[in-house]
Design a protein around this motif. Structure first.
Motif, PDB file in Angstrom:
ATOM      1  N   ALA A  89      -6.540   4.346  -3.176  1.00 13.07           N
ATOM      2  CA  ALA A  89      -6.163   4.105  -4.489  1.00 13.07           C
ATOM      3  C   ALA A  89      -6.458   5.408  -5.686  1.00 13.07           C
ATOM      4  CB  ALA A  89      -6.541   2.855  -4.771  1.00 13.07           C
TER       5      ALA A  89
ATOM      6  N   CYS B 221      -4.326   7.855  -7.584  1.00 16.85           N
ATOM      7  CA  CYS B 221      -4.270   8.138  -9.136  1.00 16.85           C
ATOM      8  C   CYS B 221      -4.208   9.259  -9.481  1.00 16.85           C
ATOM      9  CB  CYS B 221      -5.458   7.274  -9.424  1.00 16.85           C
ATOM     10  SG  CYS B 221      -5.302   5.495  -9.853  1.00 16.85           S
TER      11      CYS B 221
ATOM     12  N   ILE C 109      -0.795  -5.364  -3.507  1.00 16.26           N
ATOM     13  CA  ILE C 109      -1.776  -4.472  -4.253  1.00 16.26           C
ATOM     14  C   ILE C 109      -1.147  -4.841  -5.661  1.00 16.26           C
ATOM     15  CG2 ILE C 109      -2.903  -2.511  -5.107  1.00 16.26           C
ATOM     16  CD1 ILE C 109      -2.293  -1.370  -2.437  1.00 16.26           C
TER      17      ILE C 109
ATOM     18  N   LEU D 298       2.377   2.053  -3.363  1.00 18.38           N
ATOM     19  CA  LEU D 298       1.329   2.221  -4.734  1.00 18.38           C
ATOM     20  C   LEU D 298       1.563   3.716  -5.250  1.00 18.38           C
ATOM     21  CD1 LEU D 298      -1.422   1.302  -5.978  1.00 18.38           C
ATOM     22  CD2 LEU D 298      -2.562   2.228  -4.474  1.00 18.38           C
TER      23      LEU D 298
ATOM     24  N   LYS E 285      -8.519   3.437 -12.201  1.00 16.86           N
ATOM     25  CA  LYS E 285      -7.591   3.550 -13.270  1.00 16.86           C
ATOM     26  C   LYS E 285      -7.264   4.775 -13.876  1.00 16.86           C
ATOM     27  CE  LYS E 285     -11.049   2.521 -16.910  1.00 16.86           C
ATOM     28  NZ  LYS E 285     -11.363   1.410 -18.032  1.00 16.86           N
TER      29      LYS E 285
ATOM     30  N   GLY F 184     -10.896  -1.570  -9.231  1.00 19.99           N
ATOM     31  CA  GLY F 184     -10.024  -0.864  -8.839  1.00 19.99           C
ATOM     32  C   GLY F 184      -9.878   0.229  -9.684  1.00 19.99           C
TER      33      GLY F 184
ATOM     34  N   LEU G 230       2.614   4.169  -9.337  1.00 20.89           N
ATOM     35  CA  LEU G 230       1.713   4.703 -10.143  1.00 20.89           C
ATOM     36  C   LEU G 230       2.293   5.692 -10.895  1.00 20.89           C
ATOM     37  CD1 LEU G 230      -1.635   4.848  -8.367  1.00 20.89           C
ATOM     38  CD2 LEU G 230      -0.935   3.482 -10.102  1.00 20.89           C
TER      39      LEU G 230
ATOM     40  N   ILE H 103      -0.772  -3.760  -9.792  1.00 16.66           N
ATOM     41  CA  ILE H 103      -1.100  -2.685 -10.817  1.00 16.66           C
ATOM     42  C   ILE H 103      -0.983  -3.286 -12.109  1.00 16.66           C
ATOM     43  CG2 ILE H 103      -0.304  -0.493 -11.681  1.00 16.66           C
ATOM     44  CD1 ILE H 103       1.040   0.185  -8.884  1.00 16.66           C
TER      45      ILE H 103
ATOM     46  N   GLN I  56       0.808  -1.220   0.214  1.00 13.73           N
ATOM     47  CA  GLN I  56      -0.107  -0.090   0.030  1.00 13.73           C
ATOM     48  C   GLN I  56       1.046   1.260  -0.121  1.00 13.73           C
ATOM     49  OE1 GLN I  56      -3.793   0.230   0.223  1.00 13.73           O
ATOM     50  NE2 GLN I  56      -3.109   2.089  -0.544  1.00 13.73           N
TER      51      GLN I  56
ATOM     52  N   VAL J 161      -5.467  -0.081 -11.029  1.00  8.90           N
ATOM     53  CA  VAL J 161      -5.050  -0.561  -9.398  1.00  8.90           C
ATOM     54  C   VAL J 161      -5.876  -1.697  -9.347  1.00  8.90           C
ATOM     55  CG1 VAL J 161      -5.039  -0.147  -7.007  1.00  8.90           C
ATOM     56  CG2 VAL J 161      -4.430   1.704  -8.579  1.00  8.90           C
ATOM     57  N   ASP J 162      -5.642  -2.697  -8.834  1.00  8.10           N
ATOM     58  CA  ASP J 162      -6.403  -3.993  -8.729  1.00  8.10           C
ATOM     59  C   ASP J 162      -6.328  -4.652  -7.252  1.00  8.10           C
ATOM     60  OD1 ASP J 162      -7.600  -6.434  -8.686  1.00  8.10           O
ATOM     61  OD2 ASP J 162      -6.879  -6.952 -10.714  1.00  8.10           O
ATOM     62  N   TYR J 163      -7.323  -4.719  -6.465  1.00  4.68           N
ATOM     63  CA  TYR J 163      -7.426  -5.191  -5.221  1.00  4.68           C
ATOM     64  C   TYR J 163      -8.030  -6.896  -5.433  1.00  4.68           C
ATOM     65  CZ  TYR J 163      -6.450  -0.706  -3.302  1.00  4.68           C
ATOM     66  OH  TYR J 163      -5.875   0.586  -2.861  1.00  4.68           O
TER      67      TYR J 163
END
Length: 673
Positions: free
Chosen positions: A468, A472, A539, A421, A496, A494, A425, A541, A418, A516-518
């Motif tokens: 998240a 972004c 997490i 992240l 994007k 998530g 990104l 990506i 986390q 982002v993908d949980y």
RNA sequence: GCUGCUGUAGCUCAGUGGUAGAGCGCGUCCUUGGUAAGGACGAGGUCAUGGGUUCAAAUCCCAUCAGCAGCUCCA
């Protein structure tokens, strides 16, 4: 006494009766010349309209520069078009007829379908209507009356629209012009004589209210301008745009081929196109290496179990190629007397054993991540692959390189904590920026897809979502460019960031994406050991800065209008001999250049120089090197630049140095924007 | 997937019921010409595929496949 209040709040007084035009004249002769019509208390009036005396009136003088002037005129033209269609075809049902970016359309339903052959008749009728010069008159009706009016007109779509779409409106406006009466918010131009020039462009299907399950209507596309010259210029622009269509250029320049016998939406890359693609891969690979990515290879298929775990099968079955059913499983089914229908049902339920052509690369990368025990010290792990995926896109959507059924993503999956992240990104965005900058692509838009607050389709902890989404936004801000925030545009797993560009005819295509993908870490139970010696969930990506090689190159061909920068050009330079007498020298220069790493070819045909130059230009060769007796004597080549033309004679070594530096700099020199 | 249009030589296209044409490209020959088309001759097509109507179909009808435009969709 006439008093007018202008939009800037200033008052103007006149002793006697004046027209709108008189007011314009009093402000300036330029304004009087440019004035198209006036608006008094928001109602359009003609220029010769005499302004009521007494109480001050709000007057706005509309010129071409007014951002709404053209749209208003076009919308009025849409009414004229609908009226013309109704005169020609019986039983026309009208739907919507709005203004769009470069024109307008009207959706209609006819007993007998319209075709493009009807265009001349419609245009002729429109011209007649315009010549009548009847004003557009506004009528306001209470709700119940409005419904009755539409019922009397037998306009069922309009009735439905008032009852559903305009359910909150107590009063509704209509516009009447001659016998033509249409539910319409307005505004309109005061009279049709402001429609300078119009043209019907095309006809296509469209669903009522955009709903595939509703009536299919016919959409008449057209455009209009204040002058014929503007219309002509616009049509010429459309023609020019078509010439840079990547499908046309791809064929002419021999970059790719799509073969009926191979299959719809399956791209065959020719040597030239493959070269461009490889160069782009090399380019991004270098940056991946710098950013600490690891490149991997994974197979094109995977067991259905993999996709059941990921959730992709059978939920996205409609957009996947049919599974390859396991050989033994299939014979077992056959022994059990399984019918085709039963097999189909098993597929729908996802209860089948076999393999799937991979519709995305993430599950493979996830299994690579899970193949070893991971520590927080290992993170972030960045697995990248030029991974080819296959999706069963609807046949009507497929075209060129921009929407295909097999495509290669410059894919990567980042497994992060986390805390990491935000920074990761930003790294992903940086890659996208590197690409757009290198190509000189400035005309792209950035979309941050957020969750729809009213929907429950999203998986994961709302707090994580907030973090998240904020990450972004912050990553998008690092671009130093405006971006839109679109609630509801997030994937269910998530938020994007998408990068969107337009093609030669204005269609928008998503290229790069960062998501982002949980969800998948959860579904696959991914873990790493934290500093607390306890397991934690990473997490993911997903990111693809090009998007796909196919779509990116398609857009790139149009961006450069086929004229690739030197570093990307499959053929960088071509030797053109003035006559056969210089062939030997030409070949010597050719091999000298090739030894220096220049991608060079020789045109030794016994054609005249002019013809060779023409061919070279049409093939968009960046540099042509003309060699004749004079050059042979002096050890020079006479360089001709694709854009600037003849640059004169320079020594061969100098030409090589020039090309090498242009390649090293990745210089982008475009002939047009 | 839906609606409409289209499918003729390698490419771009003409040909609307009487058994196929042009330009470019390609091949051969001539030409040896300094910044966007030199000339001659020649090869090349079961007119997308499969049915049907007709004495006769590239041409009319149906289906399939593919392309184009739009709509819908795009994990």
């Amino acid at each position: 006494m006439t008093t007018v209040k202008l939009p800037d709040g200033s008052l103007k007084e006149f002793d006697s009766a004046v027209s709108v035009k008189d007011v314009a004249k009093s402000i300036g002769s330029r304004l009087a010349k440019d004035a198209l019509w006036g608006e008094i208390d928001l109602q359009p009036v003609e220029l010769d309209y005499e302004i009521p005396q007494g109480e001050p009136v709000n007057l706005k003088i509309i010129t071409k520069k007014d951002p709404n002037a053209l749209a208003t005129m076009r919308h009025s033209c849409a009414h004229v078009m609908a009226r013309a269609v109704m005169r020609i075809k019986p039983g026309v049902q009208l739907a919507f007829g709005p203004t769009i970016e470069n024109g307008f359309y009207y959706d209609v339903e006819c007993d007998e379908p319209l075709t493009e052959e009807d265009f001349p008749a419609i245009e002729k009728e429109m011209a007649k209507i315009i010549a009548l010069d009847e004003p557009f008159e506004r009528l306001d009706r209470p709700r119940a009356d409005a419904i009755q009016v539409c019922k009397d007109l037998k306009q069922d779509f309009k009735v439905e629209h008032i009852e559903t779409g305009l359910a909150d409106d107590d009063s509704l406006s209509f516009y009447q012009q001659g016998e033509f009466l249409d539910l319409c918010r307005g505004p309109h131009i005061p009279s049709p004589r402001r429609i300078g020039a119009f043209k019907l462009l095309s006809i296509a299907g469209a669903y009522w209210k955009g709903d595939q399950s509703r009536e299919q209507l016919q959409r008449l596309y057209a455009t209009a301008f204040f002058t014929q010259a503007e219309l002509d210029a616009h049509l010429e622009l459309l023609e020019e745009a078509k010439k840079r269509d990547h499908r046309v250029l791809g064929k002419r320049l021999g970059l790719f081929h799509i073969d009926e016998m191979v299959g719809q939406g399956l791209v065959l890359w020719t040597p030239k196109g493959s070269f461009v693609r490889q160069k782009l891969q090399d380019f991004i690979s270098e940056h991946l290496q710098r950013q600490g990515y690891d490149q991997v290879f994974t197979p094109h298929i995977g067991k259905l179990d993999l996709y059941k775990t990921s959730g992709h099968f059978p939920y996205y079955q409609d957009s996947q190629y049919t599974p390859l059913v396991d050989r033994e499983y299939l014979s077992q089914l056959a022994e059990e007397g399984c019918t085709c229908g039963e097999l189909s049902n098993l597929m729908n339920e996802g209860e089948i054993e076999g393999y799937l052509l991979k519709p995305m690369n993430c599950p493979h990368h996830i299994r690579l991540f899970a193949s070893e025990q991971r520590s927080y010290r290992d993170l972030p792990i960045r697995l990248s692959e030029f991974g080819t995926v296959y999706r069963w896109e609807q046949s009507g959507e497929i075209g060129g390189l921009t929407r295909v059924r097999g495509f290669t993503q410059d894919d990567a999956h980042l497994f992060v904590t986390q805390e990491q992240l935000g920074q990761e990104l930003i790294g992903c965005i940086e890659l996208v920026k590197i690409i757009f900058d290198a190509m000189g692509m400035e005309d792209y838009s950035v979309r941050v897809g957020l969750r729809d607050p009213d929907s429950s389709k999203y998986v994961g902890d709302p707090q994580n979502w907030d973090l998240a989404e904020q990450a972004c936004r912050e990553a998008a801000q690092t671009l130093g460019k405006d971006f839109s925030e679109d609630p509801g545009e997030a994937a269910f797993y998530g938020p994007k960031i998408d990068f969107v560009v337009k093609d030669c005819i204005g269609r928008k295509w998503q290229l790069g994406t960062v998501q982002v993908d949980y969800n998948l870490p959860e579904r696959f139970g991914l873990e790493y050991i934290g500093s607390d010696n306890k397991p934690h969930r990473p997490i993911m990506i997903h990111r693809a800065p090009f998007g796909s090689m196919e779509r990116f190159i398609g857009v790139l061909i149009e961006h450069f209008a086929g004229s690739f920068p030197l570093w990307l050009a499959p053929e960088q330079a071509r030797i053109l001999t003035v006559s056969d007498k210089s062939e030997e020298y030409g070949k010597r220069v050719e091999s000298q250049m090739r030894d220096a790493g220049i991608r060079v070819k020789g045109d030794y045909r016994s054609e005249k120089l002019g013809a060779k130059i023409r061919d070279g230009q049409l093939e968009m060769i960046p540099y042509m090197m003309i060699v004749g007796p004079r050059d042979a004597e002096n050890g020079t080549v006479s360089i001709r630049d694709r854009i600037d033309g003849d640059l004169g004679a320079i020594p061969v070594e100098e030409a090589i140095a020039k090309f090498q530096s242009e390649v090293a700099e990745k210089t982008v020199r475009r002939t047009s924007s």
